[in-house]
Design an enzyme around this catalytic site. Structure first.
Site, PDB file in Angstrom:
ATOM      1  N   TYR A  33       0.852  -1.188   0.000  1.00  0.00           N
ATOM      2  CA  TYR A  33       0.000   0.000   0.000  1.00  0.00           C
ATOM      3  C   TYR A  33       0.892   1.243   0.000  1.00  0.00           C
ATOM      4  CZ  TYR A  33      -4.233   2.684   0.966  1.00  0.00           C
ATOM      5  OH  TYR A  33      -5.305   3.542   0.876  1.00  0.00           O
TER       6      TYR A  33
ATOM      7  N   TYR B 145      -5.659   4.566  -7.895  1.00  0.00           N
ATOM      8  CA  TYR B 145      -5.863   4.649  -6.444  1.00  0.00           C
ATOM      9  C   TYR B 145      -7.214   4.059  -6.089  1.00  0.00           C
ATOM     10  CZ  TYR B 145      -6.220   6.814  -1.770  1.00  0.00           C
ATOM     11  OH  TYR B 145      -6.339   7.048  -0.421  1.00  0.00           O
TER      12      TYR B 145
END
Lengths: 390, 130
Positions: A289, A339
């Site tokens: 992440y 994203y």
């Protein structure tokens, strides 16, 4: 694992069209489309799904009503899950437990969000402008802590101060991600990026430049979890969910606070690897992440890919880049591809584990680590995925 | 740009009564005496939810900070920090009247307040005389 009779496996993945400028579609429509795509990828119909887990993004535009939009009846599992950027990993974990215990047979896990609107800056949106702030939670806002970049900048500064990490180190993470993104047709940012470009990009919140920060995208991603037995009879090679973990550090506002120094990966990683029966040296690919360059750096340290405090030198060595010792964020990550919160690293992990990465496919891809992260390092999830059941 | 106007709510009413008279109220545990940050609902040390108030002495150190770049005409910068108070708790606050390039982790700071128009008084800090 006692009591578990059916190994959970990922059988399908759906990624909607995404770009900086896909307007006019709702979060819910993106989520529904992602599920249709994931079902088709697996070779399933919507009616074959008996579980649905939903993670709404920042605009909270997807809810339980998604099941109605898809005309799903007699579901055996239906919930919203919210642990911010660690939610995708968490959904796969809960779905895996449901599969392993026979509560459900095929669970769709979905993320959908559409924060980009014409004429509104994403910074303003994520900083909560337009909402009237009040009470204790408004104090940081009043003081200027508006948006994630400021919080993460404060966290990163501690790492720099304690370990000598530099902005150039962060830049190497951005450059590496972009190098991978250039080989990913889905990536939104594919222009070449140099360390100099990173250093010359405008400041957002020192120590962060623009290219330390992730994109924001409109779109949806869904993943279908079923049993390995069933997955092997479907269209795609099964990707087994071998191990998992979560950590929510709960950083306290006093001298015990390690925010920016130690992330949840330090506990979540070893727990997940132990469950999977693998060690760090077994991991071929890491999908981390990366809301900010720093998040990748500290996560890699805490997973143990390098010694604590040496993340800066480690990323500067080219370890994460194409041809590096541990290929990381091989689709370009949130910094350069798209994203979708924790679905960004998860979706790329499934693509790599299957061997469907095309030009960017990593040669050895038996065991893939997936890292989720939410809040300001407040929530962490880890998955160990593998093309092999054991 | 200075501090943003914010409102009180029921839970924070006593705290903002404090800032209005120039006090930064911390939560003192009535059971073990530990001093907690203002927003804390249960003592960090002993877990008791029975908390009173005690005014901070007004000194602390910069634990970390960010320099926020604000676009505008002209563009400006502001310094946001996590300040570790002498009593122990950390709070997020703005460091005012300072050259952002001259702030360091570990700097000693002293408490002050700013009251933006239409909002409650909010704690800010200044770098202490070196």
């Amino acid at each position: 694992m006692p009591g578990i009779s059916r190994s959970p496996a990922i059988a399908g993945i759906g990624i909607t069209e995404m770009s900086h400028r896909v307007y006019g579609r709702s979060s819910s429509q993106f989520a529904a489309d992602a599920i249709r795509l994931a079902a088709a990828d697996a070779g399933l119909e919507i009616k074959d799904l008996d579980g649905l887990l939903i993670n709404a993004g920042i605009t909270q535009g997807v809810g339980l009503a998604l099941s109605h939009e898809l005309n799903m009846v007699d579901l055996r599992m239906l919930s919203e899950i919210q642990a911010y950027g660690s939610s995708a990993g968490a959904m796969i974990q809960y779905a895996s437990m449901a599969i392993a215990n026979g509560m459900a047979d095929a669970v769709a896990c979905v993320f959908g969000d559409a924060p980009l609107r014409e004429g509104t800056s994403t910074g303003a949106l994520y900083a909560g402008e337009g909402r009237k702030p009040s009470g204790f939670s408004a104090l940081p806002l009043a003081s200027g802590v508006r948006g994630a970049p400021v919080q993460y900048a404060m966290a990163a500064r501690r790492h720099m101060d304690k370990y000598g990490t530099t902005s150039e180190h962060f830049g190497h993470v951005a450059v590496s991600s972009r190098a991978w993104a250039q080989m990913n047709p889905r990536a939104q940012m594919r222009d070449p990026l140099t360390l100099e470009d990173h250093q010359n990009s405008r400041m957002i919140a020192e120590p962060f430049h623009l290219f330390d920060c992730c994109l924001v995208s409109n779109g949806g991603v869904a993943v279908i979890v079923t049993s390995g037995d069933r997955a092997s009879m479907l269209q795609q090679p099964p990707i087994y969910v071998r191990g998992w973990g979560q950590t929510h550090p709960g950083y306290l506002p006093d001298d015990s606070n390690q925010q920016g120094l130690v992330s949840g990966a330090a506990l979540s990683g070893p727990a997940a690897m132990k469950m999977a029966g693998v060690s760090l040296s077994d991991i071929n690919v890491a999908e981390i992440y990366d809301c900010f360059t720093f998040t990748t750096l500290i996560s890699m340290e805490d997973y143990g890919f390098c010694e604590k405090g040496e993340g800066g030198e480690f990323v500067a060595s080219g370890a994460l880049a194409p041809g590096g010792s541990i290929p990381t964020n091989t689709g370009g990550g949130q910094l350069s591809s798209y994203y979708m919160w924790g679905m960004t690293p998860l979706s790329e992990a499934v693509i790599q584990a299957r061997g469907q990465g095309g030009e960017r496919q990593v040669g050895q891809h038996d065991v893939v680590l997936v890292s989720g992260n939410g809040g300001c390092l407040d929530h962490h999830s880890t998955l160990i995925l593998s093309s092999h059941e054991n | 740009m200075a501090v943003l106007a914010i409102a009180r709510d029921d839970v924070s009413a006593e705290f903002f009564d404090g800032t209005a008279r120039g006090e930064l109220l911390l939560r003192k545990c009535l059971k073990c005496g530990h001093i907690n940050a203002p927003h804390i609902e249960a003592c960090i040390r002993c877990a008791s939810p029975e908390l009173g108030w005690q005014a901070a002495g007004g000194t602390g150190r910069v634990q970390t900070f960010a320099v926020v770049h604000l676009r505008g005409d002209p563009p400006s910068r502001l310094v946001v920090a996590k300040v570790g108070l002498a009593e122990g708790p950390w709070i997020d606050a703005q460091i005012v009247d300072v050259d952002p390039d001259q702030v360091h982790i570990g700097d000693e700071v002293t408490l002050d307040f700013e009251t933006p128009e239409g909002g409650e008084a909010v704690p800010v800090f200044r770098i202490a005389d070196r």
